[in-house]
Design an enzyme around this catalytic site. Structure first.
Site: not given
Lengths: 210, 370
Positions: B305, B214, B145, B338-339
């Site tokens: 992602d 968040r 990232s 994305h994790d």
């Protein structure tokens, strides 16, 4: 032709590492220290050998993520892409050799791939199965069904092969498009033959340039 | 592996904006030993909300590092072989100078008065750390990232100082979609009445806004599949007999947790640095940027992602191919969104291990390896 050391290396190379006659021929054609791009390189067996034994600058393209993972895990610079698109970004005459082994018949636009190979590479090495082998001809003639032989084991509805090409077909395309055959080799199993290859060879290896 | 955060004051830092930070401190952790030739150093870059605690167990609070599954003895970044280190970014809030640090001119926290910083500024500060550690050339710079953006910036800023770069789930510039999500986060913070124009250090602070920011972030880090699997439509009973969807409860929990450890002004500063990051800016093409770089690239992306989609990684790969650079690329199958770069350790491990080993071998003359 080959030194004693070379022969010893090759003896290991063919049965254990590669086990394919066309790879053996590619190993003979490619000069020491040259740059090679292998299209459809799988897990990178040929590239690893070329890097270790021929000190080549070896690069590869492979569409299967699991095979790319294996190739990169063995330290090779392989990138995941479709061959039909994977060459577009390279400048002209980037590599000494661009290799396409047993994959031409699976590409969507083999003619474009061939032209891209000789654009990006000074030489193109193309190995492909011969669809004009006598067993395929015999099978079609006697059964009237799409050939299914030892070398062409797939059902017509479930085959990766989308272009059926014979040795004279390929030679004709090369001639028509003004390319030059530098060398050609014909194989029956892992044995080289010269007698009536279009009928008796189950695969062929061509060294082509512009 | 018990680890402790170290920090070093690198003095004055010149920024891209023309401003300077009079005294810039960088916080870092390191794992493994630097070899005699100082040729086995790997710099790990953390993502947006990460910190220098990449691996091991923190001596201070017992927390495990954010890339514990990738860094350690026998792992992808093998600390038996390599000297691995990770620093907190400039503008951050975990030991490196940032908006929450004291401005020597006023004696108060910088707040929104903290100078505008870029990813290139972050790397400039980090270069000071690399030199401080006596390392001339890094074996590799790697991160996911925003960590990948920093790795790319290394190849662009100091090409002669890194033998290889591993950008994972990253990009050379943010898309409109990525900027959009960051902007929503920033607006959520600034809409909080406790934000006080960034001068909230004496007050409660914009906890609600930061928490919402968040929560949005976490949605973008997952995928439809991973959320369906993790939460579905399951509910959780609350103490007051009401119930919350699991996903609501998870997001609230993550949002609340974040407020305890992250500074809202850092959120704004770092997301701004990410959004303005454009490696090809001022160059005819992205390929031009990489022209002086002579090392190896390993680019990794993940199928699910959607925040940093594979096409962004492929743009980097194509630019490198155009310059006949040494590049390996794989798009790993994953449902984690994305994790995935934090979660999918198994497949990344084999790839990274092989890539590092061969890079190290090529870099080290035969007989000199130790």
């Amino acid at each position: 032709m080959a030194s004693a050391v070379d022969t010893a290396v090759r003896a290991d190379f063919v049965p254990e590492v590669l086990g394919r006659g066309d790879y053996q021929i590619i190993g003979e054609i490619v000069a020491d220290g040259s740059s090679v791009l292998d299209l459809g390189c799988g897990e990178g067996e040929l590239l690893a050998w070329l890097e270790a034994q021929r000190n080549c600058k070896a690069r590869g393209v492979e569409i299967s993520p699991t095979k790319v993972q294996k190739a990169v895990s063995r330290g090779l610079s392989v990138y995941q892409s479709d061959i039909d698109e994977g060459l577009a970004d390279y400048p002209d005459q980037t590599f000494d050799y661009v290799v396409l082994s047993q994959t031409l018949q699976e590409t969507l636009k083999p003619r474009d791939v061939l032209h891209e190979m000789v654009r990006v590479g000074k030489n193109a090495i193309i190995a492909f199965p011969n669809f004009g082998h006598w067993s395929a001809r015999f099978s079609l003639l006697t059964t009237g069904r799409a050939p299914k032989t030892k070398h062409l084991p797939y059902e017509w509805f479930d085959t990766p092969n989308v272009h059926f090409v014979t040795i004279p077909d390929f030679e004709e395309l090369v001639r028509r498009d003004g390319l030059t055959v530098q060398k050609s080799f014909f194989l029956r199993g892992d044995r080289r033959i010269t007698y009536r290859p279009s009928l008796l060879a189950d695969s062929a290896v061509f060294l082509i340039s512009k | 592996m018990i680890v402790e955060r170290k920090s070093v004051d690198l003095g004055e830092l010149q920024l891209d904006s023309g401003e300077t930070i009079p005294s810039a401190t960088i916080a870092y952790e390191s794992y493994g030993e630097l070899n005699e030739a100082r040729s086995n150093a790997i710099l790990i870059q953390h993502a947006f909300s990460g910190d220098a605690h990449a691996a091991g167990v923190s001596k201070k609070d017992g927390a495990t590092g954010w890339w514990e599954n990738m860094i350690g003895p026998g792992k992808a970044f093998d600390t038996d072989k390599y000297f691995v280190f990770c620093s907190n970014v400039l503008g951050g809030c975990s030991g490196t100078t940032g908006p929450g640090s004291t401005n020597p001119a006023t004696g108060k926290p910088y707040g929104l008065g903290f100078p505008f910083v870029t990813v290139a500024d972050m790397i400039r500060l980090q270069k000071g750390l690399v030199e401080h550690l006596g390392i001339e050339k890094l074996l590799s710079v790697s991160g996911g990232s925003m960590g990948g953006m920093q790795a790319l910036q290394w190849a662009a800023s100091y090409p002669e100082m890194c033998a290889s770069v591993i950008p994972i789930a990253s990009t050379h510039r943010h898309s409109a979609q990525q900027i959009a999500f960051n902007e929503v986060g920033r607006q959520a913070i600034m809409a909080d009445p406790d934000f006080e124009d960034g001068n909230y250090y004496d007050g409660p602070g914009p906890g609600r806004g930061l928490s919402v920011a968040r929560m949005i972030g976490h949605i973008t880090y997952m995928s439809d599949d991973s959320m369906r699997e993790k939460f579905g439509r399951r509910r959780r009973q609350m103490s007051d007999e009401s119930s919350l969807f699991e996903v609501e409860s998870y997001l609230r929990h993550r949002g609340g947790q974040f407020v305890g450890r992250f500074d809202a002004n850092s959120y704004i500063a770092i997301t701004k640095a990410m959004d303005t990051f454009d490696l090809s800016l001022g160059h005819a093409s992205l390929g031009d940027v990489f022209e002086p770089f002579d090392g190896r690239f390993l680019v990794i992306s993940f199928t699910s992602d959607w925040l940093y989609p594979s096409y962004q990684s492929q743009e980097i790969v194509r630019a490198l191919r155009g310059r006949v650079k040494d590049v390996a690329y794989v798009e790993l199958p994953s449902s984690y969104g994305h994790d995935a770069f934090l979660v999918e350790a198994g497949e990344q491990t084999e790839i990274v291990r092989g890539f590092l080993a061969s890079t190290f071998k090529k870099l080290t003359p035969v007989g000199a390896a130790r």
